[in-house]
Design an enzyme around this catalytic site. Structure first.
Site, PDB file in Angstrom:
ATOM      1  N   ASP A 210       0.854  -0.863   0.229  1.00  0.00           N
ATOM      2  CA  ASP A 210      -0.039   0.231  -0.231  1.00  0.00           C
ATOM      3  C   ASP A 210       0.892   0.967  -0.345  1.00  0.00           C
ATOM      4  O   ASP A 210       1.658   1.699   0.762  1.00  0.00           O
ATOM      5  CB  ASP A 210      -0.297   0.069   1.552  1.00  0.00           C
TER       6      ASP A 210
ATOM      7  N   GLY B 238      -3.494  -4.898   1.416  1.00  0.00           N
ATOM      8  CA  GLY B 238      -4.356  -6.565   0.887  1.00  0.00           C
ATOM      9  C   GLY B 238      -5.796  -7.039   1.940  1.00  0.00           C
ATOM     10  O   GLY B 238      -5.000  -6.886   3.066  1.00  0.00           O
TER      11      GLY B 238
ATOM     12  N   GLY C 288      -7.169  -9.039   2.238  1.00  0.00           N
ATOM     13  CA  GLY C 288      -6.220 -10.593   3.160  1.00  0.00           C
ATOM     14  C   GLY C 288      -5.362 -10.981   4.168  1.00  0.00           C
ATOM     15  O   GLY C 288      -5.275 -11.513   5.203  1.00  0.00           O
TER      16      GLY C 288
ATOM     17  N   GLU D 224     -10.793 -11.168  -3.228  1.00  0.00           N
ATOM     18  CA  GLU D 224      -9.511 -10.060  -4.054  1.00  0.00           C
ATOM     19  C   GLU D 224      -8.908 -11.821  -4.697  1.00  0.00           C
ATOM     20  O   GLU D 224      -7.871 -11.189  -5.926  1.00  0.00           O
ATOM     21  CB  GLU D 224      -8.647  -9.587  -3.233  1.00  0.00           C
TER      22      GLU D 224
ATOM     23  N   ASN E  92     -19.969  -4.397   3.778  1.00  0.00           N
ATOM     24  CA  ASN E  92     -20.184  -2.927   4.518  1.00  0.00           C
ATOM     25  C   ASN E  92     -21.409  -2.610   3.441  1.00  0.00           C
ATOM     26  O   ASN E  92     -21.444  -3.087   3.184  1.00  0.00           O
ATOM     27  CB  ASN E  92     -18.890  -2.117   4.093  1.00  0.00           C
TER      28      ASN E  92
ATOM     29  N   GLY F  75     -21.188   2.188  13.408  1.00  0.00           N
ATOM     30  CA  GLY F  75     -20.778   0.949  13.853  1.00  0.00           C
ATOM     31  C   GLY F  75     -20.825  -0.621  12.410  1.00  0.00           C
ATOM     32  O   GLY F  75     -20.716  -0.146  11.491  1.00  0.00           O
TER      33      GLY F  75
ATOM     34  N   THR G 101      -8.674   3.318   6.068  1.00  0.00           N
ATOM     35  CA  THR G 101      -7.913   2.295   4.542  1.00  0.00           C
ATOM     36  C   THR G 101      -8.252   0.903   5.800  1.00  0.00           C
ATOM     37  O   THR G 101      -7.566   1.313   7.351  1.00  0.00           O
ATOM     38  CB  THR G 101      -6.991   2.337   4.712  1.00  0.00           C
TER      39      THR G 101
ATOM     40  N   ASP H 209     -11.000  -4.928   7.838  1.00  0.00           N
ATOM     41  CA  ASP H 209     -10.055  -5.719   7.589  1.00  0.00           C
ATOM     42  C   ASP H 209      -9.654  -6.001   8.878  1.00  0.00           C
ATOM     43  O   ASP H 209     -10.338  -7.235   9.539  1.00  0.00           O
ATOM     44  CB  ASP H 209      -8.843  -5.378   6.957  1.00  0.00           C
TER      45      ASP H 209
HETATM   46  P1  ADP Z   1     -14.676  -0.344   4.890  1.00  0.00           P
HETATM   47  O1  ADP Z   1     -13.561  -0.388   5.277  1.00  0.00           O
HETATM   48  O2  ADP Z   1     -15.234  -2.121   4.613  1.00  0.00           O
HETATM   49  O3  ADP Z   1     -15.397  -0.021   3.964  1.00  0.00           O
HETATM   50  P2  ADP Z   1     -16.198   0.366   6.916  1.00  0.00           P
HETATM   51  O4  ADP Z   1     -16.365   1.095   6.695  1.00  0.00           O
HETATM   52  O5  ADP Z   1     -17.875  -0.343   7.607  1.00  0.00           O
HETATM   53  O6  ADP Z   1     -16.030  -1.067   6.550  1.00  0.00           O
HETATM   54  O7  ADP Z   1     -16.054   0.025   8.285  1.00  0.00           O
HETATM   55  C1  ADP Z   1     -16.019  -1.359   9.371  1.00  0.00           C
HETATM   56  C2  ADP Z   1     -15.683  -0.891  10.763  1.00  0.00           C
HETATM   57  O8  ADP Z   1     -14.770  -0.019  10.874  1.00  0.00           O
HETATM   58  C3  ADP Z   1     -17.120  -0.115  11.441  1.00  0.00           C
HETATM   59  O9  ADP Z   1     -17.927  -1.563  11.297  1.00  0.00           O
HETATM   60  C4  ADP Z   1     -16.830   0.042  12.404  1.00  0.00           C
HETATM   61  O10 ADP Z   1     -15.974  -0.526  13.784  1.00  0.00           O
HETATM   62  C5  ADP Z   1     -15.016   0.431  11.975  1.00  0.00           C
HETATM   63  N1  ADP Z   1     -14.901   2.170  12.072  1.00  0.00           N
HETATM   64  C6  ADP Z   1     -15.186   2.708  10.469  1.00  0.00           C
HETATM   65  N2  ADP Z   1     -15.031   3.720   9.975  1.00  0.00           N
HETATM   66  C7  ADP Z   1     -14.817   3.731  11.787  1.00  0.00           C
HETATM   67  C8  ADP Z   1     -14.624   5.627  12.390  1.00  0.00           C
HETATM   68  N3  ADP Z   1     -15.192   6.679  11.490  1.00  0.00           N
HETATM   69  N4  ADP Z   1     -14.935   6.046  14.032  1.00  0.00           N
HETATM   70  C9  ADP Z   1     -14.512   4.352  14.518  1.00  0.00           C
HETATM   71  N5  ADP Z   1     -15.273   3.427  13.747  1.00  0.00           N
HETATM   72  C10 ADP Z   1     -14.920   3.105  13.002  1.00  0.00           C
END
Ligand code: ADP
Length: 302
Positions: free
Chosen positions: A13, A39, A41, A141, A185, A226, A249, A253
């Site tokens: 990355d 990545g 995984g 992936e 997500n 959440g 980012t 994961d």
């Molecule tokens: P992805 O990274 O796959 O897009 P999400 O954005 O839904 O997935 O985030 C995954 C998890 O990371 C959320 O369910 C939460 O637990 C945590 N998270 C993401 N963004 C935040 C944030 N701004 N503050 C606190 N926790 C976060």
């Protein structure tokens, strides 16, 4: 024997953090960059290992400088690398990541490299490891025929299977039948269900639609809002941890790694979700993906 097997990719990355994500044709002056492991995984494997889980990473890399970064990173994190296929004719993957330092949001271009040529024949050599694991975790992936083959073998051998269906793309009915936990997500959940999620009610509708497709348990992660979980009987909604996110980012994961670890030590589902939510929240407070995965100590401290 490892408790958890993760099939997926490693990419280097290369992330740039700045006041905004530049628009097309625009140049901006950023303030920080990081080259580190990424990545889905690999990030998930690092998250598990840092929590104390015994994890085996199944992947393919090139024999180049980023391939070295992969092996060093995995070894440093106590991840079993016996199942990494190295091919000198192929390139290790890379991802270019642009991060908005104010919101922590990002835009990413991933070049998968070596694992895009992973075949069922190659992976069959690692299948015994999957069979003897408690948990099998993967994403979308690597080529889908390989993913499906591993999910089926895992399920036939009594593993708990987790599919983090990212990046979102079409999957066959057979996939759904071999998945215990499905962890999209919001945008991915919309892709698989056609339901746009803006609140808890819509998350519930989408999760129920996923159950109807054949998966056993749906967890929709809702970013800073959440997560929502259901298995058709029990429903759990958890708010995200209140942290100052600087780079989200790899948050998903971190979440999947935390979930897999919690399940491997046979915690009840609510505790697994609380752990995953905490791990993911903390991961957003650091720049980078794999490098931002927290250690167990950071979790128990909050
Ligand atoms: P992805 O990274 O796959 O897009 P999400 O954005 O839904 O997935 O985030 C995954 C998890 O990371 C959320 O369910 C939460 O637990 C945590 N998270 C993401 N963004 C935040 C944030 N701004 N503050 C606190 N926790 C976060």
């Amino acid at each position: 024997m490892s408790d958890i097997s993760v099939l997926g990719i490693f990419v280097a990355d290369i992330s740039f953090s700045g006041p905004k994500i530049p628009s097309v044709g625009e140049t901006i002056l950023g303030n920080k960059y990081n080259v580190g492991p990424g990545g889905k995984g690999c990030n998930q494997a690092i998250a598990i290992a840092r929590l104390g889980g015994k994890v085996n990473f199944i992947s393919k890399i090139g024999k180049d400088s980023y391939g070295e970064l992969a092996l060093n990173t995995l070894k440093k994190n106590n991840i079993n690398i016996e199942n990494i296929i190295q091919d000198e004719k192929l390139q290790t993957g890379v991802a270019g990541i642009l991060v908005d330092q104010n919101s922590g949001k990002n835009a990413i271009n991933v070049i998968v490299g070596a694992p895009s040529s992973l075949t069922i024949n190659e992976i069959d050599k690692q299948i015994n490891l999957i069979k003897s694991s408690k948990i099998f975790l993967t994403q979308l992936e690597v080529p889908k025929d390989v993913t499906l083959r591993c999910l089926k073998i895992a399920k036939e051998n009594g593993c708990v299977t987790i599919l983090n269906p990212a990046p979102a793309s079409e999957i066959s009915k057979e996939f759904y039948n071999n998945i215990d936990f499905f962890t999209p997500n919001e945008t991915e959940a919309e892709f698989y269900t056609g339901i746009k999620i803006t609140n808890e009610q819509e998350a519930k509708q989408a999760a129920n639609k996923l159950l109807n497709l054949g998966i056993k348990k749906a967890i929709i992660t809702l970013g800073e809002k959440g997560l929502f979980y259901t298995d058709g009987k029990e429903e759990i909604y958890l708010k995200a941890s209140s942290v100052k996110a600087i780079d989200t980012t790899g948050a998903g994961d971190a979440f999947n790694g935390g979930l897999a670890y919690g399940l491997s030590i046979e915690k009840p589902i609510k505790e697994c979700l609380e752990l995953a939510n905490k791990v993911a929240g903390i991961s957003t407070t650091k720049l980078g993906a794999g490098d931002a995965m927290p250690y167990l100590k950071a979790i128990t401290n909050i």
